[in-house]
Design an enzyme around this catalytic site. Structure first.
Site, short mmCIF file in Angstrom:
data_model
loop_
_atom_site.label_atom_id
_atom_site.label_comp_id
_atom_site.label_asym_id
_atom_site.label_seq_id
_atom_site.Cartn_x
_atom_site.Cartn_y
_atom_site.Cartn_z
N SER A 100 49.65 17.20 15.94
CA SER A 100 49.94 18.64 15.99
C SER A 100 51.36 18.77 16.54
O SER A 100 51.58 18.53 17.72
CB SER A 100 48.96 19.35 16.90
N LYS A 175 48.57 24.93 12.14
CA LYS A 175 47.69 24.24 13.10
C LYS A 175 47.79 24.89 14.49
O LYS A 175 46.77 25.13 15.15
CB LYS A 175 48.08 22.76 13.17
N LYS A 244 50.05 22.38 24.98
CA LYS A 244 51.18 22.08 24.07
C LYS A 244 51.08 22.93 22.81
O LYS A 244 52.03 23.56 22.38
CB LYS A 244 51.16 20.59 23.72
P1 NAD Z 1 45.21 10.80 22.46
O1 NAD Z 1 46.02 11.06 23.68
O2 NAD Z 1 43.75 10.49 22.59
O3 NAD Z 1 45.85 9.58 21.63
C1 NAD Z 1 47.22 9.41 21.47
C2 NAD Z 1 47.47 7.93 21.19
O4 NAD Z 1 48.87 7.75 20.96
C3 NAD Z 1 47.08 7.03 22.36
O5 NAD Z 1 46.25 5.98 21.93
C4 NAD Z 1 48.42 6.53 22.88
O6 NAD Z 1 48.36 5.20 23.43
C5 NAD Z 1 49.25 6.56 21.61
N1 NAD Z 1 50.69 6.61 21.90
C6 NAD Z 1 51.34 7.42 22.78
N2 NAD Z 1 52.66 7.15 22.76
C7 NAD Z 1 52.84 6.17 21.84
C8 NAD Z 1 53.97 5.47 21.37
N3 NAD Z 1 55.20 5.73 21.84
N4 NAD Z 1 53.81 4.50 20.44
C9 NAD Z 1 52.56 4.22 19.95
N5 NAD Z 1 51.45 4.85 20.37
C10 NAD Z 1 51.59 5.81 21.30
O7 NAD Z 1 45.44 12.06 21.51
P2 NAD Z 1 44.48 12.61 20.35
O8 NAD Z 1 43.45 13.49 20.97
O9 NAD Z 1 44.10 11.49 19.45
O10 NAD Z 1 45.51 13.57 19.61
C11 NAD Z 1 46.54 13.11 18.75
C12 NAD Z 1 47.20 14.32 18.10
O11 NAD Z 1 46.21 15.04 17.35
C13 NAD Z 1 47.78 15.33 19.08
O12 NAD Z 1 48.94 15.88 18.55
C14 NAD Z 1 46.69 16.37 19.22
O13 NAD Z 1 47.20 17.63 19.61
C15 NAD Z 1 46.11 16.38 17.83
N6 NAD Z 1 44.69 16.76 17.70
C16 NAD Z 1 43.73 16.33 18.56
C17 NAD Z 1 42.40 16.70 18.38
C18 NAD Z 1 41.28 16.25 19.30
O14 NAD Z 1 40.17 16.81 19.21
N7 NAD Z 1 41.48 15.28 20.17
C19 NAD Z 1 42.06 17.51 17.30
C20 NAD Z 1 43.05 17.92 16.41
C21 NAD Z 1 44.36 17.54 16.61
#
Ligand code: NAD
Length: 301
Positions: A100, A175, A244
């Site tokens: 997002s 989104k 965010k």
């Molecule tokens: P999360 O924090 O669980 O996962 C993020 C992942 O990115 C982690 O495994 C982390 O180690 C990795 N990461 C961070 N920096 C990195 C880097 N420099 N290089 C490689 N890997 C790196 O987040 P999430 O909940 O999976 O969300 C991911 C995205 O999806 C976000 O933008 C969030 O807003 C969006 N989103 C989340 C949900 C939800 O229900 N969790 C739903 C829709 C959208």
């Protein structure tokens, strides 16, 4: 027979791990990478994917490079720079930005990708961890027709609804606006439960009635009993990420010169909850902040 589409997948968190598993199950040639090495190794092990050494290695040979990272700033850092993923992007490859993100930054990142001979589409998702696991996410897509068509079979492995909403960045705007509606629905619902509980209504019964009535929304259906009244607060979407997203929605409002007092108040409340509760909370824990303001607690017994 057509050659298998090769997919690089960067970001294997709460969402990326199950989404990449769906891509592997659908039979695409998958390479995965995450900054958390243990997490990446676990996903590679479970899905049979190739484990990349770094982001650039994940891009090596990929027809599609999926990013599912916390923020646009992180996406930019992972893709750009001398050792970034774009340094090994295959000509004609498509970056599928599923995080997002911030629409204006997405347009900038798309320009970086174009300079490296590829194309970017933004394809953020809705539906949370449960729909990521079942491959039934709602995916909104921004970008040109040709790269969208190339990505479509892989998006279909992750989503039940795929809707094109406009040019690059449009899906990221969509989104953030979806999450604005979701965040508002959550807060107003919790306040209603707090009022009702003080009046003498049973919160569980209230949720049942709301779900049979016009007050029903995604939070009344999928969050209040499951994560708030149960006191589990573990839906799998971070409070920090919601704040965010609300910041992005408000930035879009500002950029489009749209007065939105209700949306601004909603963001203020979520941001105040983040400050009060501290980092690393699940977004459903915002109910605790509403309870603090009300001076009473919801919950079973
Ligand atoms: P999360 O924090 O669980 O996962 C993020 C992942 O990115 C982690 O495994 C982390 O180690 C990795 N990461 C961070 N920096 C990195 C880097 N420099 N290089 C490689 N890997 C790196 O987040 P999430 O909940 O999976 O969300 C991911 C995205 O999806 C976000 O933008 C969030 O807003 C969006 N989103 C989340 C949900 C939800 O229900 N969790 C739903 C829709 C959208």
């Amino acid at each position: 027979m057509e050659a298998k589409i090769a997919v690089g997948f960067i970001g294997l968190g709460a969402m990326g791990a199950p989404m990449s598993a769906r891509v592997a199950q659908a039979g695409f040639a998958l390479t995965v990478f995450d900054a958390d090495a243990a997490r990446a190794a676990e996903v590679a092990d479970r899905t049979g994917a190739r484990l990349a050494r770094d982001a650039a290695d994940a891009a090596d040979g990929a027809d599609l490079l999926v990013t599912m990272l916390p923020t646009s700033a992180i996406v930019e850092a992972v893709l750009g720079g001398p050792n970034g993923a774009l340094s090994r992007l295959k000509p004609g490859a498509v970056v599928v930005e599923m995080s997002s993100g911030v629409p204006a930054r997405t347009v900038e990142i798309a320009r970086m990708v174009r300079e490296r001979g590829g194309a970017l589409i933004d394809a953020p998702v809705s539906g949370g961890v449960a729909k990521a696991v079942s491959g039934e996410l709602a995916i909104m897509v921004g970008g040109d027709a040709a790269p969208v068509s190339l990505a479509e079979p892989v998006l279909q492995a992750m989503g039940a609804s795929i809707v094109r909403v406009g040019a690059v960045g449009a899906a990221h705007a969509m989104k953030a606006l979806n999450n604005l509606v979701s965040a508002g629905g959550f807060l107003i619902g919790v306040e209603a439960l707090l009022i009702g509980a003080r009046f003498g209504l049973d919160p569980e019964t209230m949720v049942d009635v709301l779900n049979a009535s016009t007050g029903m929304n995604n939070s009344t259906q999928k969050k209040f009993k499951q994560f708030v009244l149960s006191r589990r607060f573990n839906a799998g979407f971070g409070l920090d990420l919601m704040v965010k997203d609300l910041g992005i929605a408000l930035a879009v409002a500002k950029d489009t010169d749209t007065p939105t007092p209700f949306a601004a108040l909603c963001r203020e409340l979520w941001a105040a909850a983040q400050k009060t509760l501290g980092p690393g909370q699940d977004h459903t824990a915002v109910a605790r902040f509403s309870e603090m303001i009300a001076g009473s607690e919801l919950g079973r017994g």
